[in-house]
Design a protein around this motif. Structure first.
Motif, PDB file in Angstrom:
ATOM      1  N   ASN A  89     -36.313  63.344  47.303  1.00  0.00           N
ATOM      2  CA  ASN A  89     -35.113  64.167  47.118  1.00  0.00           C
ATOM      3  C   ASN A  89     -34.059  63.927  48.203  1.00  0.00           C
ATOM      4  OD1 ASN A  89     -34.082  65.907  45.093  1.00  0.00           O
ATOM      5  ND2 ASN A  89     -34.148  67.626  46.522  1.00  0.00           N
ATOM      6  N   GLN A  90     -34.222  62.869  48.966  1.00  0.00           N
ATOM      7  CA  GLN A  90     -33.259  62.523  50.010  1.00  0.00           C
ATOM      8  C   GLN A  90     -31.983  61.962  49.369  1.00  0.00           C
ATOM      9  OE1 GLN A  90     -32.153  62.729  53.661  1.00  0.00           O
ATOM     10  NE2 GLN A  90     -34.370  62.443  53.701  1.00  0.00           N
ATOM     11  N   VAL A  91     -30.835  62.312  49.912  1.00  0.00           N
ATOM     12  CA  VAL A  91     -29.563  61.736  49.478  1.00  0.00           C
ATOM     13  C   VAL A  91     -29.132  60.719  50.526  1.00  0.00           C
ATOM     14  CG1 VAL A  91     -27.143  62.155  48.934  1.00  0.00           C
ATOM     15  CG2 VAL A  91     -28.888  63.800  48.211  1.00  0.00           C
ATOM     16  N   LEU A  92     -28.925  59.487  50.100  1.00  0.00           N
ATOM     17  CA  LEU A  92     -28.505  58.418  50.997  1.00  0.00           C
ATOM     18  C   LEU A  92     -27.044  58.071  50.739  1.00  0.00           C
ATOM     19  CD1 LEU A  92     -31.575  55.984  50.779  1.00  0.00           C
ATOM     20  CD2 LEU A  92     -31.204  57.882  52.376  1.00  0.00           C
ATOM     21  N   ASP A  93     -26.305  57.917  51.819  1.00  0.00           N
ATOM     22  CA  ASP A  93     -24.905  57.490  51.753  1.00  0.00           C
ATOM     23  C   ASP A  93     -24.861  56.010  52.100  1.00  0.00           C
ATOM     24  OD1 ASP A  93     -22.222  56.910  52.093  1.00  0.00           O
ATOM     25  OD2 ASP A  93     -21.758  58.778  53.122  1.00  0.00           O
ATOM     26  N   ILE A  94     -24.623  55.176  51.090  1.00  0.00           N
ATOM     27  CA  ILE A  94     -24.621  53.725  51.272  1.00  0.00           C
ATOM     28  C   ILE A  94     -23.188  53.227  51.122  1.00  0.00           C
ATOM     29  CG2 ILE A  94     -25.552  51.525  50.468  1.00  0.00           C
ATOM     30  CD1 ILE A  94     -28.010  53.070  49.492  1.00  0.00           C
ATOM     31  N   ARG A  95     -22.507  53.147  52.247  1.00  0.00           N
ATOM     32  CA  ARG A  95     -21.098  52.743  52.277  1.00  0.00           C
ATOM     33  C   ARG A  95     -20.258  53.566  51.310  1.00  0.00           C
ATOM     34  NH1 ARG A  95     -21.540  46.396  51.748  1.00  0.00           N
ATOM     35  NH2 ARG A  95     -19.480  46.708  50.832  1.00  0.00           N
ATOM     36  N   GLY A  96     -20.459  54.879  51.340  1.00  0.00           N
ATOM     37  CA  GLY A  96     -19.676  55.780  50.515  1.00  0.00           C
ATOM     38  C   GLY A  96     -20.221  56.014  49.124  1.00  0.00           C
ATOM     39  N   HIS A  97     -21.287  55.336  48.744  1.00  0.00           N
ATOM     40  CA  HIS A  97     -21.938  55.531  47.441  1.00  0.00           C
ATOM     41  C   HIS A  97     -23.168  56.398  47.668  1.00  0.00           C
ATOM     42  CE1 HIS A  97     -19.709  52.135  45.431  1.00  0.00           C
ATOM     43  NE2 HIS A  97     -19.505  51.867  46.708  1.00  0.00           N
ATOM     44  N   LEU A  98     -23.224  57.537  46.983  1.00  0.00           N
ATOM     45  CA  LEU A  98     -24.323  58.472  47.174  1.00  0.00           C
ATOM     46  C   LEU A  98     -25.397  58.261  46.110  1.00  0.00           C
ATOM     47  CD1 LEU A  98     -22.378  61.767  47.973  1.00  0.00           C
ATOM     48  CD2 LEU A  98     -23.246  60.040  49.565  1.00  0.00           C
ATOM     49  N   ILE A  99     -26.652  58.168  46.567  1.00  0.00           N
ATOM     50  CA  ILE A  99     -27.782  58.111  45.636  1.00  0.00           C
ATOM     51  C   ILE A  99     -28.835  59.120  46.090  1.00  0.00           C
ATOM     52  CG2 ILE A  99     -27.448  55.706  44.918  1.00  0.00           C
ATOM     53  CD1 ILE A  99     -29.716  54.938  46.853  1.00  0.00           C
ATOM     54  N   ARG A 100     -29.463  59.759  45.123  1.00  0.00           N
ATOM     55  CA  ARG A 100     -30.555  60.691  45.420  1.00  0.00           C
ATOM     56  C   ARG A 100     -31.865  60.054  44.982  1.00  0.00           C
ATOM     57  NH1 ARG A 100     -30.950  66.079  46.483  1.00  0.00           N
ATOM     58  NH2 ARG A 100     -28.738  66.417  45.998  1.00  0.00           N
ATOM     59  N   LEU A 101     -32.891  60.150  45.835  1.00  0.00           N
ATOM     60  CA  LEU A 101     -34.202  59.579  45.541  1.00  0.00           C
ATOM     61  C   LEU A 101     -35.079  60.654  44.912  1.00  0.00           C
ATOM     62  CD1 LEU A 101     -34.791  57.691  48.921  1.00  0.00           C
ATOM     63  CD2 LEU A 101     -33.372  57.023  46.965  1.00  0.00           C
ATOM     64  N   VAL A 102     -35.574  60.396  43.718  1.00  0.00           N
ATOM     65  CA  VAL A 102     -36.349  61.404  42.982  1.00  0.00           C
ATOM     66  C   VAL A 102     -37.600  60.767  42.391  1.00  0.00           C
ATOM     67  CG1 VAL A 102     -34.293  62.756  42.425  1.00  0.00           C
ATOM     68  CG2 VAL A 102     -35.066  60.990  40.833  1.00  0.00           C
ATOM     69  N   GLN A 103     -38.542  61.611  42.008  1.00  0.00           N
ATOM     70  CA  GLN A 103     -39.748  61.238  41.269  1.00  0.00           C
ATOM     71  C   GLN A 103     -40.437  60.003  41.849  1.00  0.00           C
ATOM     72  OE1 GLN A 103     -37.895  61.065  37.284  1.00  0.00           O
ATOM     73  NE2 GLN A 103     -39.049  62.918  36.784  1.00  0.00           N
ATOM     74  N   PRO A 104     -40.885  60.075  43.100  1.00  0.00           N
ATOM     75  CA  PRO A 104     -41.568  58.926  43.698  1.00  0.00           C
ATOM     76  C   PRO A 104     -42.899  58.637  43.017  1.00  0.00           C
ATOM     77  CG  PRO A 104     -41.748  60.849  45.113  1.00  0.00           C
ATOM     78  CD  PRO A 104     -40.794  61.216  44.024  1.00  0.00           C
ATOM     79  N   GLN A 105     -43.234  57.360  42.978  1.00  0.00           N
ATOM     80  CA  GLN A 105     -44.506  56.905  42.415  1.00  0.00           C
ATOM     81  C   GLN A 105     -45.157  55.926  43.378  1.00  0.00           C
ATOM     82  OE1 GLN A 105     -42.954  55.279  38.691  1.00  0.00           O
ATOM     83  NE2 GLN A 105     -43.949  56.926  37.567  1.00  0.00           N
ATOM     84  N   LEU A 106     -46.475  56.023  43.521  1.00  0.00           N
ATOM     85  CA  LEU A 106     -47.234  55.085  44.331  1.00  0.00           C
ATOM     86  C   LEU A 106     -47.801  53.987  43.453  1.00  0.00           C
ATOM     87  CD1 LEU A 106     -49.329  57.351  46.744  1.00  0.00           C
ATOM     88  CD2 LEU A 106     -47.318  55.991  47.296  1.00  0.00           C
ATOM     89  N   THR A 107     -47.690  52.741  43.903  1.00  0.00           N
ATOM     90  CA  THR A 107     -48.238  51.623  43.137  1.00  0.00           C
ATOM     91  C   THR A 107     -49.039  50.712  44.053  1.00  0.00           C
ATOM     92  OG1 THR A 107     -46.336  50.150  43.459  1.00  0.00           O
ATOM     93  CG2 THR A 107     -46.238  51.677  41.600  1.00  0.00           C
ATOM     94  N   LEU A 108     -50.057  50.092  43.490  1.00  0.00           N
ATOM     95  CA  LEU A 108     -50.827  49.073  44.190  1.00  0.00           C
ATOM     96  C   LEU A 108     -50.140  47.722  44.032  1.00  0.00           C
ATOM     97  CD1 LEU A 108     -54.509  49.910  43.177  1.00  0.00           C
ATOM     98  CD2 LEU A 108     -53.624  49.843  45.514  1.00  0.00           C
ATOM     99  N   PRO A 109     -50.133  46.888  45.064  1.00  0.00           N
ATOM    100  CA  PRO A 109     -49.591  45.535  44.902  1.00  0.00           C
ATOM    101  C   PRO A 109     -50.439  44.738  43.926  1.00  0.00           C
ATOM    102  CG  PRO A 109     -50.765  45.733  46.980  1.00  0.00           C
ATOM    103  CD  PRO A 109     -50.682  47.117  46.409  1.00  0.00           C
ATOM    104  N   GLN A 110     -49.785  43.904  43.132  1.00  0.00           N
ATOM    105  CA  GLN A 110     -50.468  43.100  42.121  1.00  0.00           C
ATOM    106  C   GLN A 110     -50.398  41.629  42.510  1.00  0.00           C
ATOM    107  OE1 GLN A 110     -52.088  44.559  39.448  1.00  0.00           O
ATOM    108  NE2 GLN A 110     -51.527  46.451  40.510  1.00  0.00           N
TER     109      GLN A 110
END
Length: 219
Positions: A89-110
Motif C-alpha cells: 500500500n506504499q505510494v511511490l513518487d517516480i519523477r512526479g508519477h504516482l503509483i500505489r503498490l497493492v496486493q503483493p504476491q510471493l513467488t518462487l524463482p523458476q
C-alpha cells in the motif's frame, strides 16, 4: 541462495520509460521514512534486487501501465516479511508519477535453460567505439566465470533486428548497456544467475534475469 520474489500490483497510469534510478530513489525514500523496526540504516541492502516496471511505450519517453505491470523485488527469505509489510500500500513518487503498490504476491524463482535481461551494464571506457559489443560480451563471459556458471551469453536483438542497445539515466549521466540472453543453463545455474545477476547498477533494475517465457511482460 534462498530467495523469494515479491510482486506488487500497481495503481497508476504512467511512468517514465527510463525510470530505474527514480524507482530506486523512491524505494530508498520509503525505507528512510519507515524508521524502526527496519535495520537497513536508511539504505536498500546490497542483496536486494529491483526490476524496472513493464508497460506499453508511447515512443515519447513514457510507458502506460497495464494489468500485467508489476513492481518486482527479490530478497533473501529472512527479509521477505519486512519488505512485504513496508511496501504494501506504499505510494511511490517516480519523477512526479504516482503509483500505489497493492496486493503483493510471493513467488518462487523458476529455473529455465534460457534467461534474458532487458539491460545489463558494465564499466566500459567508451560507449561509442565500434568494438564496444566485443568488450561488453567479454565482460559478460568474465561475469559468468566469476559465478562459476557454464553458459553462453549473447547480445539480444530488437524486433527490428538491431542490437538491443539501451541506456540508463542516473542523475546527469547516461550509462550504456545491452539486452542479454544467456543460454545452456543448468537448473542450479539458472537460479544462481537470477539471484546474482550480471554487471552493475542492479538496484536500478539492471542485470535482472528472467525466464524467456516471461518475455512478453518484460517491456
Amino acid at each position: 541462495m534462498n530467495f523469494l520474489e515479491i510482486q506488487f500490483q500497481l495503481r497508476g497510469k504512467t511512468l517514465p520509460a527510463d525510470h530505474g534510478y527514480a524507482l530506486y530513489s523512491a524505494v530508498k525514500q520509503a525505507v528512510q521514512n519507515a524508521g524502526e523496526p527496519l535495520t537497513f540504516s536508511g539504505n536498500i541492502p546490497a542483496d536486494v534486487r529491483l526490476c524496472s516496471i513493464s508497460g506499453i511505450p508511447d515512443k515519447d519517453g513514457m510507458i502506460y501501465l497495464h494489468r500485467g505491470s508489476r513492481l518486482r523485488l527479490r530478497c533473501p527469505v529472512d527479509q521477505v516479511q519486512l519488505w512485504y509489510q513496508l511496501m504494501q500500500n506504499q505510494v511511490l513518487d517516480i519523477r512526479g508519477h504516482l503509483i500505489r503498490l497493492v496486493q503483493p504476491q510471493l513467488t518462487l524463482p523458476q529455473a529455465s535453460e534460457t534467461l534474458k535481461a532487458r539491460l545489463v551494464t558494465f564499466k566500459l571506457e567508451a560507449i561509442d567505439h565500434p568494438d564496444v559489443p566485443y568488450y561488453f560480451l567479454e565482460s559478460c563471459k568474465k561475469g559468468l566465470n566469476r559465478l562459476e556458471i557454464n553458459a553462453q551469453a549473447s547480445i539480444d536483438s530488437t524486433p527490428e533486428g538491431d542490437l538491443a542497445r539501451r541506456t540508463l539515466q542516473v542523475k546527469e549521466k547516461k550509462i550504456l548497456g545491452y539486452g542479454v540472453v544467456v543460454e545452456g543453463l543448468s537448473d542450479q545455474d539458472s537460479l544462481k544467475l537470477q539471484w546474482y545477476g550480471l554487471g552493475g547498477r542492479q538496484h536500478f533494475g539492471c542485470g535482472w534475469f528472467y525466464p524467456v517465457r516471461e518475455d512478453a511482460d518484460a517491456a
